[in-house]
Design a protein around this motif. Structure first.
Motif, PDB file in Angstrom:
ATOM      1  N   ASN A   1      -7.187  11.074  -9.517  1.00  0.00           N
ATOM      2  CA  ASN A   1      -5.924  10.647 -10.127  1.00  0.00           C
ATOM      3  C   ASN A   1      -5.479   9.275  -9.623  1.00  0.00           C
ATOM      4  O   ASN A   1      -4.283   9.022  -9.399  1.00  0.00           O
ATOM      5  CB  ASN A   1      -4.821  11.669  -9.858  1.00  0.00           C
ATOM      6  N   GLY A   2      -6.445   8.377  -9.423  1.00  0.00           N
ATOM      7  CA  GLY A   2      -6.124   7.026  -8.992  1.00  0.00           C
ATOM      8  C   GLY A   2      -5.982   6.846  -7.491  1.00  0.00           C
ATOM      9  O   GLY A   2      -5.838   5.719  -7.010  1.00  0.00           O
ATOM     10  N   TRP A   3      -6.035   7.934  -6.731  1.00  0.00           N
ATOM     11  CA  TRP A   3      -5.918   7.871  -5.273  1.00  0.00           C
ATOM     12  C   TRP A   3      -7.306   7.859  -4.639  1.00  0.00           C
ATOM     13  O   TRP A   3      -8.185   8.625  -5.037  1.00  0.00           O
ATOM     14  CB  TRP A   3      -5.157   9.072  -4.732  1.00  0.00           C
ATOM     15  N   PHE A   4      -7.489   7.011  -3.619  1.00  0.00           N
ATOM     16  CA  PHE A   4      -8.719   7.062  -2.839  1.00  0.00           C
ATOM     17  C   PHE A   4      -8.550   8.095  -1.737  1.00  0.00           C
ATOM     18  O   PHE A   4      -7.572   8.080  -0.983  1.00  0.00           O
ATOM     19  CB  PHE A   4      -9.053   5.709  -2.209  1.00  0.00           C
ATOM     20  N   ARG A   5      -9.514   9.004  -1.640  1.00  0.00           N
ATOM     21  CA  ARG A   5      -9.475  10.083  -0.650  1.00  0.00           C
ATOM     22  C   ARG A   5     -10.212   9.625   0.612  1.00  0.00           C
ATOM     23  O   ARG A   5     -11.420   9.425   0.588  1.00  0.00           O
ATOM     24  CB  ARG A   5     -10.122  11.331  -1.233  1.00  0.00           C
ATOM     25  N   THR A   6      -9.483   9.471   1.697  1.00  0.00           N
ATOM     26  CA  THR A   6     -10.081   8.908   2.913  1.00  0.00           C
ATOM     27  C   THR A   6     -10.988   9.877   3.642  1.00  0.00           C
ATOM     28  O   THR A   6     -11.841   9.454   4.430  1.00  0.00           O
ATOM     29  CB  THR A   6      -8.987   8.451   3.890  1.00  0.00           C
TER      30      THR A   6
ATOM     31  N   MET B   1       0.837  -1.194   0.000  1.00  0.00           N
ATOM     32  CA  MET B   1       0.000   0.000   0.000  1.00  0.00           C
ATOM     33  C   MET B   1       0.877   1.252   0.000  1.00  0.00           C
ATOM     34  O   MET B   1       2.040   1.222   0.421  1.00  0.00           O
ATOM     35  CB  MET B   1      -0.916   0.018   1.221  1.00  0.00           C
ATOM     36  N   GLU B   2       0.314   2.364  -0.458  1.00  0.00           N
ATOM     37  CA  GLU B   2       1.056   3.624  -0.523  1.00  0.00           C
ATOM     38  C   GLU B   2       0.152   4.770  -0.064  1.00  0.00           C
ATOM     39  O   GLU B   2      -1.030   4.820  -0.406  1.00  0.00           O
ATOM     40  CB  GLU B   2       1.546   3.891  -1.950  1.00  0.00           C
ATOM     41  N   ILE B   3       0.737   5.676   0.703  1.00  0.00           N
ATOM     42  CA  ILE B   3       0.021   6.838   1.240  1.00  0.00           C
ATOM     43  C   ILE B   3       0.556   8.110   0.615  1.00  0.00           C
ATOM     44  O   ILE B   3       1.765   8.256   0.428  1.00  0.00           O
ATOM     45  CB  ILE B   3       0.172   6.921   2.779  1.00  0.00           C
ATOM     46  N   SER B   4      -0.339   9.025   0.316  1.00  0.00           N
ATOM     47  CA  SER B   4       0.038  10.355  -0.164  1.00  0.00           C
ATOM     48  C   SER B   4      -0.779  11.380   0.610  1.00  0.00           C
ATOM     49  O   SER B   4      -2.008  11.285   0.686  1.00  0.00           O
ATOM     50  CB  SER B   4      -0.258  10.490  -1.666  1.00  0.00           C
ATOM     51  N   ILE B   5      -0.100  12.341   1.224  1.00  0.00           N
ATOM     52  CA  ILE B   5      -0.788  13.440   1.899  1.00  0.00           C
ATOM     53  C   ILE B   5      -0.975  14.556   0.879  1.00  0.00           C
ATOM     54  O   ILE B   5       0.006  15.058   0.320  1.00  0.00           O
ATOM     55  CB  ILE B   5       0.012  13.957   3.109  1.00  0.00           C
ATOM     56  N   GLN B   6      -2.219  14.926   0.628  1.00  0.00           N
ATOM     57  CA  GLN B   6      -2.504  15.835  -0.479  1.00  0.00           C
ATOM     58  C   GLN B   6      -3.271  17.071  -0.029  1.00  0.00           C
ATOM     59  O   GLN B   6      -4.086  17.020   0.902  1.00  0.00           O
ATOM     60  CB  GLN B   6      -3.298  15.098  -1.566  1.00  0.00           C
TER      61      GLN B   6
ATOM     62  N   ARG C   1      -2.273  18.338  -4.761  1.00  0.00           N
ATOM     63  CA  ARG C   1      -0.806  18.432  -4.719  1.00  0.00           C
ATOM     64  C   ARG C   1      -0.274  17.628  -3.539  1.00  0.00           C
ATOM     65  O   ARG C   1      -0.790  17.695  -2.441  1.00  0.00           O
ATOM     66  CB  ARG C   1      -0.406  19.901  -4.590  1.00  0.00           C
ATOM     67  N   GLU C   2       0.770  16.826  -3.782  1.00  0.00           N
ATOM     68  CA  GLU C   2       1.359  16.037  -2.699  1.00  0.00           C
ATOM     69  C   GLU C   2       2.164  16.947  -1.782  1.00  0.00           C
ATOM     70  O   GLU C   2       2.970  17.757  -2.239  1.00  0.00           O
ATOM     71  CB  GLU C   2       2.249  14.925  -3.250  1.00  0.00           C
ATOM     72  N   LEU C   3       1.942  16.782  -0.475  1.00  0.00           N
ATOM     73  CA  LEU C   3       2.567  17.654   0.508  1.00  0.00           C
ATOM     74  C   LEU C   3       3.838  17.023   1.074  1.00  0.00           C
ATOM     75  O   LEU C   3       4.023  15.803   1.042  1.00  0.00           O
ATOM     76  CB  LEU C   3       1.580  17.958   1.634  1.00  0.00           C
ATOM     77  N   ALA C   4       4.681  17.859   1.611  1.00  0.00           N
ATOM     78  CA  ALA C   4       5.955  17.426   2.179  1.00  0.00           C
ATOM     79  C   ALA C   4       5.739  16.826   3.576  1.00  0.00           C
ATOM     80  O   ALA C   4       4.680  17.013   4.187  1.00  0.00           O
ATOM     81  CB  ALA C   4       6.912  18.619   2.261  1.00  0.00           C
TER      82      ALA C   4
ATOM     83  N   GLY D   1      -2.567  17.482   5.520  1.00  0.00           N
ATOM     84  CA  GLY D   1      -3.483  17.451   4.385  1.00  0.00           C
ATOM     85  C   GLY D   1      -4.343  16.203   4.450  1.00  0.00           C
ATOM     86  O   GLY D   1      -4.380  15.502   5.474  1.00  0.00           O
ATOM     87  N   GLU D   2      -5.045  15.920   3.357  1.00  0.00           N
ATOM     88  CA  GLU D   2      -5.908  14.751   3.330  1.00  0.00           C
ATOM     89  C   GLU D   2      -5.096  13.493   3.082  1.00  0.00           C
ATOM     90  O   GLU D   2      -4.213  13.455   2.225  1.00  0.00           O
ATOM     91  CB  GLU D   2      -6.978  14.887   2.239  1.00  0.00           C
ATOM     92  N   ILE D   3      -5.402  12.445   3.841  1.00  0.00           N
ATOM     93  CA  ILE D   3      -4.724  11.161   3.676  1.00  0.00           C
ATOM     94  C   ILE D   3      -5.354  10.440   2.486  1.00  0.00           C
ATOM     95  O   ILE D   3      -6.553  10.128   2.499  1.00  0.00           O
ATOM     96  CB  ILE D   3      -4.852  10.309   4.941  1.00  0.00           C
ATOM     97  N   CYS D   4      -4.539  10.202   1.465  1.00  0.00           N
ATOM     98  CA  CYS D   4      -4.995   9.490   0.269  1.00  0.00           C
ATOM     99  C   CYS D   4      -4.186   8.203   0.139  1.00  0.00           C
ATOM    100  O   CYS D   4      -3.045   8.122   0.591  1.00  0.00           O
ATOM    101  CB  CYS D   4      -4.827  10.362  -0.969  1.00  0.00           C
ATOM    102  N   VAL D   5      -4.758   7.195  -0.487  1.00  0.00           N
ATOM    103  CA  VAL D   5      -4.109   5.882  -0.498  1.00  0.00           C
ATOM    104  C   VAL D   5      -4.385   5.168  -1.816  1.00  0.00           C
ATOM    105  O   VAL D   5      -5.429   5.369  -2.447  1.00  0.00           O
ATOM    106  CB  VAL D   5      -4.600   5.041   0.701  1.00  0.00           C
TER     107      VAL D   5
END
Length: 535
Positions: free
Chosen positions: A400-405, A356-361, A366-369, A374-378
């Motif tokens: 963009n393929g990410w699920f927004r939790t 699994m992969e997490i992106s804070i957006q 926009r992906e955050l540092a 931000g919102e947890i997306c996976v």
């Protein structure tokens, strides 16, 4: 390999996957006499369960016409028949649609209508729910006596029948997992055979490695949601499932079952862990068999973590995961739980699960540092197929393929996740974002308090202000003024709750979770606040 043939001449592959009911088939062959389910003085071996599931699947197909893709609604408290109905649906390629059994008849009727269920399996203790779902063509009762449409009558009538597991593809639905409906009506998250095979494998790998036929799991939560996923994992491992008696959850009973059956794992939520470890009965029973006490649904407050670690030792496992990602986003294993604040990553729910992969957006995607909220997306194989018959919700939930939790948080430099709260929980006071979880942690450091919750309410001057609801520990006393004084200097002034209320008991969902929606409703009912609920 040419540009015109990017797959290098490989033939298209089938998406055929193993039917989840094959786990039962495998156990019946390999471990036929070992107990699959224990409930009170009753025991069902894997071979007996397999035979009962085949008999009930035969009844569903022969008497009620249930075939692949059909939906079967289940309104029931935990029982062996509930778990058997799940596996019978899977075996036929049908879709299991369990409800939260504490929902009202009207709420369940809406779930019946929205899911398109053609069969309802209903505990005999829920006649009003059955009546409210009279639009469903066929009704089967659990515990309803010897009627023709009683679960046990149907199993007996088709005893000896054999049903092969229907062939399924990766994306064939197997379970409609209803969300809690914190904003509006519950939505049916579509779980599939392929997705769930990954989730089960991942749970065994990341949450409770080494689990096998010598293990036993105690069910302390409704099988309709997270506990049902957890028991599927036990099924896959060949481990025994032990059911609690029906009725109100009793801590002493839970610990007696742990001792009697040498329970090695259980799944629950932080508030139940708190109950289990603060009750005096925790010291009256042998609990040395426990290897994994898995908690999810909400972060555990640090004070409660320390109590649990002191009582149970290094067995706590935290994970973060929604129904839509089926409990499969992060893990914090026992080795990373510590009573030492200097050692433990305080407030973290762990690192990314395998695969699994997490992106804070940001709101614009926009992906955050690291350390930016931000919102947890996976993304990954555990993400569900989408919401059933709800294109609007699907459009909002994927980007963009990410699920927004819908949860807010940040990652640290090592990739550990820290949840700030639900995006719907955050409020803005005087132009500044306020995250209730931070305030709740500070409040709960007060020695007189057992539970606390903070939420924002409209205010004509500041836009929104915070109010806190607190529950005192038995025999302790504190005033609103005392709590306010205690917080000064620990929080910025704009984060300080403007009103503090005391409840004898915190409102909780049927799964034992503290929800802001219920707290807000309770405050309104008691006339403590005056706001208009959002539509």
């Amino acid at each position: 390999m040419s540009e015109a043939d990017p797959k290098g001449g490989l033939a298209p592959r089938s998406t055929r996957v193993s039917n989840l009911a094959h786990f039962l088939t495998r156990n019946a062959r390999r471990l036929p006499e070992q107990p699959g389910i224990l409930w009170g003085e009753q025991s069902w071996s894997w071979a007996a369960l397999d035979a009962r599931v085949s008999a009930f699947a035969t009844a569903l197909r022969a008497r009620y016409g249930v075939t692949k893709g059909d939906r079967v609604l289940v309104q029931s408290q935990n029982c062996n028949q509930m778990f058997e109905s799940m596996l019978a649906c899977f075996r036929l390629g049908a879709v299991w649609v369990p409800t939260n059994f504490r929902q009202s008849p009207d709420e369940v009727a809406w779930l019946a209508q929205s899911s398109g269920a053609q069969v309802m399996i209903c505990g005999a203790e829920f006649p009003d729910h059955a009546a409210a779902c009279d639009g469903i063509a066929h009704h089967i009762s659990i515990g309803g006596g010897a009627g023709a449409h009683d679960f046990e009558t149907l199993v007996a009538a088709h005893s000896g029948a054999h049903v092969a597991n229907v062939g399924v593809d990766r994306d064939d639905p197997c379970w409609f997992f209803f969300t809690s409906g914190t904003t509006g009506r519950p939505k049916a998250a579509v779980l599939t055979h392929g997705q769930m095979a990954f989730v089960i494998t991942n749970h065994l790998n990341d949450l409770m490695p080494g689990t096998g036929p010598s293990d036993a799991s105690l069910v302390v939560a409704p099988l309709s949601h997270g506990a049902g996923i957890h028991q599927l994992v036990q099924l896959a491992a060949g481990a025994t499932t032990v059911l609690m008696p029906k009725g109100k959850f009793e801590v002493d009973t839970a610990w007696s079952l742990v001792a009697r059956h040498k329970i090695t794992n259980m799944f629950t939520v932080p508030t139940i862990v708190k109950m289990l470890t603060e009750d005096p009965s925790v010291d009256r029973h042998d609990r040395t068999s426990l290897k994994h006490v898995i908690y999810a649904g909400a972060p555990m407050y640090r004070a409660d973590q320390k109590v649990a670690l002191a009582k149970l030792g290094p067995v706590l496992v935290q994970y973060f995961g929604l129904g839509e990602v089926t409990g499969n986003i992060t893990v914090l294993p026992p080795s990373e739980h510590s009573p030492d604040d200097a050692v433990m990553r305080l407030g973290s729910c762990g690192f990314e699960r395998t695969g699994m992969e997490i992106s804070i957006q940001s709101e614009d995607g926009r992906e955050l540092a690291p350390f930016e909220t931000g919102e947890i997306c996976v993304c990954g194989p555990a993400v569900f197929a989408g919401y059933y018959n709800n294109p609007e919700a699907n459009a909002k939930s994927f980007r963009n393929g990410w699920f927004r939790t819908g949860d807010l948080g940040h990652l640290d430099e090592a990739g550990y996740l820290y949840i700030t709260g639900r995006s719907s929980d955050m409020y803005i006071s005087g132009g500044s974002n306020v995250y209730p979880r931070e305030i709740e942690e500070k409040i709960l450091a007060h020695p007189a308090l057992s539970e606390a919750a903070v939420l924002g309410i409209p205010d004509p001057k500041w836009g929104e202000i915070g109010v806190a609801v607190c529950v005192l520990k038995p025999g302790m006393q504190a005033s609103a003024e005392e709590i306010s004084s205690y917080l000064k200097g620990k929080l910025s002034s704009y984060k300080l709750p403007r009103q503090i209320f005391f409840f004898d008991e915190m409102p909780k969902s049927s799964y034992g979770k503290i929800t802001k929606k219920l707290i807000r409703e309770t405050l309104l009912e008691r006339g403590l606040i005056e706001i208009t609920e959002p539509a």
